[in-house]
Design an enzyme around this catalytic site. Structure first.
Site, PDB file in Angstrom:
ATOM      1  N   HIS A   1     -24.125   0.053  30.166  1.00  0.00           N
ATOM      2  CA  HIS A   1     -22.947   0.536  29.427  1.00  0.00           C
ATOM      3  C   HIS A   1     -21.956   1.143  30.426  1.00  0.00           C
ATOM      4  CE1 HIS A   1     -24.903   0.825  25.275  1.00  0.00           C
ATOM      5  NE2 HIS A   1     -25.974   0.780  26.039  1.00  0.00           N
TER       6      HIS A   1
ATOM      7  N   HIS B   1     -28.842  -4.287  29.804  1.00  0.00           N
ATOM      8  CA  HIS B   1     -27.391  -4.109  29.759  1.00  0.00           C
ATOM      9  C   HIS B   1     -27.018  -2.750  30.308  1.00  0.00           C
ATOM     10  CE1 HIS B   1     -29.143  -2.944  25.882  1.00  0.00           C
ATOM     11  NE2 HIS B   1     -28.230  -1.984  25.838  1.00  0.00           N
TER      12      HIS B   1
ATOM     13  N   VAL C   1     -31.226  -3.291  22.028  1.00  0.00           N
ATOM     14  CA  VAL C   1     -31.167  -4.723  22.361  1.00  0.00           C
ATOM     15  C   VAL C   1     -32.005  -4.958  23.612  1.00  0.00           C
ATOM     16  CG1 VAL C   1     -29.681  -6.658  22.976  1.00  0.00           C
ATOM     17  CG2 VAL C   1     -28.872  -4.938  21.338  1.00  0.00           C
TER      18      VAL C   1
ATOM     19  N   ARG D   1     -16.913  -6.131  25.276  1.00  0.00           N
ATOM     20  CA  ARG D   1     -16.747  -4.843  24.590  1.00  0.00           C
ATOM     21  C   ARG D   1     -17.881  -4.597  23.604  1.00  0.00           C
ATOM     22  NH1 ARG D   1     -12.244  -2.938  26.415  1.00  0.00           N
ATOM     23  NH2 ARG D   1     -10.610  -4.426  26.989  1.00  0.00           N
ATOM     24  N   ASP D   2     -18.397  -3.363  23.609  1.00  0.00           N
ATOM     25  CA  ASP D   2     -19.431  -2.988  22.652  1.00  0.00           C
ATOM     26  C   ASP D   2     -18.850  -3.058  21.237  1.00  0.00           C
ATOM     27  OD1 ASP D   2     -22.277  -1.134  22.923  1.00  0.00           O
ATOM     28  OD2 ASP D   2     -21.240  -1.172  20.990  1.00  0.00           O
ATOM     29  N   ILE D   3     -19.636  -3.579  20.314  1.00  0.00           N
ATOM     30  CA  ILE D   3     -19.160  -3.751  18.937  1.00  0.00           C
ATOM     31  C   ILE D   3     -18.968  -2.406  18.226  1.00  0.00           C
ATOM     32  CG2 ILE D   3     -21.400  -3.977  17.752  1.00  0.00           C
ATOM     33  CD1 ILE D   3     -20.200  -6.552  16.442  1.00  0.00           C
TER      34      ILE D   3
ATOM     35  N   ASN E   1     -30.069   2.243  29.037  1.00  0.00           N
ATOM     36  CA  ASN E   1     -31.156   2.713  28.184  1.00  0.00           C
ATOM     37  C   ASN E   1     -32.363   1.811  28.398  1.00  0.00           C
ATOM     38  OD1 ASN E   1     -29.658   4.805  26.957  1.00  0.00           O
ATOM     39  ND2 ASN E   1     -28.649   3.328  25.628  1.00  0.00           N
TER      40      ASN E   1
HETATM   41  P1  5GP Z   1     -28.779   0.049  23.581  1.00  0.00           P
HETATM   42  O1  5GP Z   1     -29.101   1.210  22.678  1.00  0.00           O
HETATM   43  O2  5GP Z   1     -29.778  -1.092  23.422  1.00  0.00           O
HETATM   44  O3  5GP Z   1     -28.584   0.479  24.999  1.00  0.00           O
HETATM   45  O4  5GP Z   1     -27.367  -0.453  23.102  1.00  0.00           O
HETATM   46  C1  5GP Z   1     -27.104  -1.696  22.559  1.00  0.00           C
HETATM   47  C2  5GP Z   1     -25.598  -1.754  22.339  1.00  0.00           C
HETATM   48  O5  5GP Z   1     -25.261  -3.079  21.957  1.00  0.00           O
HETATM   49  C3  5GP Z   1     -25.095  -0.824  21.238  1.00  0.00           C
HETATM   50  O6  5GP Z   1     -24.133   0.069  21.788  1.00  0.00           O
HETATM   51  C4  5GP Z   1     -24.510  -1.770  20.197  1.00  0.00           C
HETATM   52  O7  5GP Z   1     -23.346  -1.261  19.588  1.00  0.00           O
HETATM   53  C5  5GP Z   1     -24.238  -3.034  21.011  1.00  0.00           C
HETATM   54  N1  5GP Z   1     -24.332  -4.264  20.264  1.00  0.00           N
HETATM   55  C6  5GP Z   1     -25.376  -4.641  19.464  1.00  0.00           C
HETATM   56  N2  5GP Z   1     -25.153  -5.867  18.947  1.00  0.00           N
HETATM   57  C7  5GP Z   1     -23.952  -6.271  19.444  1.00  0.00           C
HETATM   58  C8  5GP Z   1     -23.194  -7.469  19.259  1.00  0.00           C
HETATM   59  O8  5GP Z   1     -23.553  -8.405  18.557  1.00  0.00           O
HETATM   60  N3  5GP Z   1     -22.013  -7.540  19.921  1.00  0.00           N
HETATM   61  C9  5GP Z   1     -21.561  -6.539  20.728  1.00  0.00           C
HETATM   62  N4  5GP Z   1     -20.380  -6.710  21.334  1.00  0.00           N
HETATM   63  N5  5GP Z   1     -22.253  -5.399  20.926  1.00  0.00           N
HETATM   64  C10 5GP Z   1     -23.436  -5.268  20.279  1.00  0.00           C
END
Ligand code: 5GP
Ligand code: ZN
Length: 115
Positions: free
Chosen positions: A103, A101, A97, A30-32, A88
């Site tokens: 979503h 990944h 990150v 799950r996303d944080i 993304n």
């Molecule tokens: P991006 O913008 O890189 O596609 O999204 C990265 C996602 O990773 C974000 O939606 C953010 O909330 C999630 N995220 C970042 N750090 C962590 C973490 O430590 N744990 C979890 N579960 N999600 C994370």
């Protein structure tokens, strides 16, 4: 594994996350900061920074990663209602990150148009 990568650490079980699916190739958690009732991230266990770093050898892995999505969607109860898949890639997409990944976002009507 990249030692300074938070998602590598989640895949290795070294830092906590709410894992909803895991196998030898991928981990889903799950996303944080969820943006919808269902917000799951699916990652390859192997460190791949972004879409731009995928090689031909990664094609079976990525096929598998996409293939587990319907199973996770079923677990989350969003198969019939639908969901959005987002990857993304790079600065204009706000990739934060740098570990590939996917979503899975669902459980509510998505906004449209995208972008
Ligand atoms: P991006 O913008 O890189 O596609 O999204 C990265 C996602 O990773 C974000 O939606 C953010 O909330 C999630 N995220 C970042 N750090 C962590 C973490 O430590 N744990 C979890 N579960 N999600 C994370
Ligand atoms: Zn990583």
């Amino acid at each position: 594994m990249s030692t300074d990568c938070i998602f590598c650490k989640i895949a290795a079980g070294e830092i906590p996350a709410t894992v909803v699916y895991r196998d030898e190739l991928v981990t889903a958690f799950r996303d944080i900061h969820p943006v919808a009732p269902t917000h799951i991230l699916v990652i390859p266990n192997k460190h791949i920074p972004s879409t731009n770093d995928l090689s031909e050898a990664d094609q079976p892995l990525m096929g598998h990663l996409l293939g587990v999505v319907p199973k996770i969607a079923a677990q989350e109860g969003v198969v019939q209602s639908g969901y959005r898949l987002i990857v993304n890639t790079g600065p204009d997409a706000n990739q934060v990150v740098m570990h590939f990944h996917l979503h899975i976002i669902g459980g509510q009507r998505m906004k449209y148009p995208m972008g």
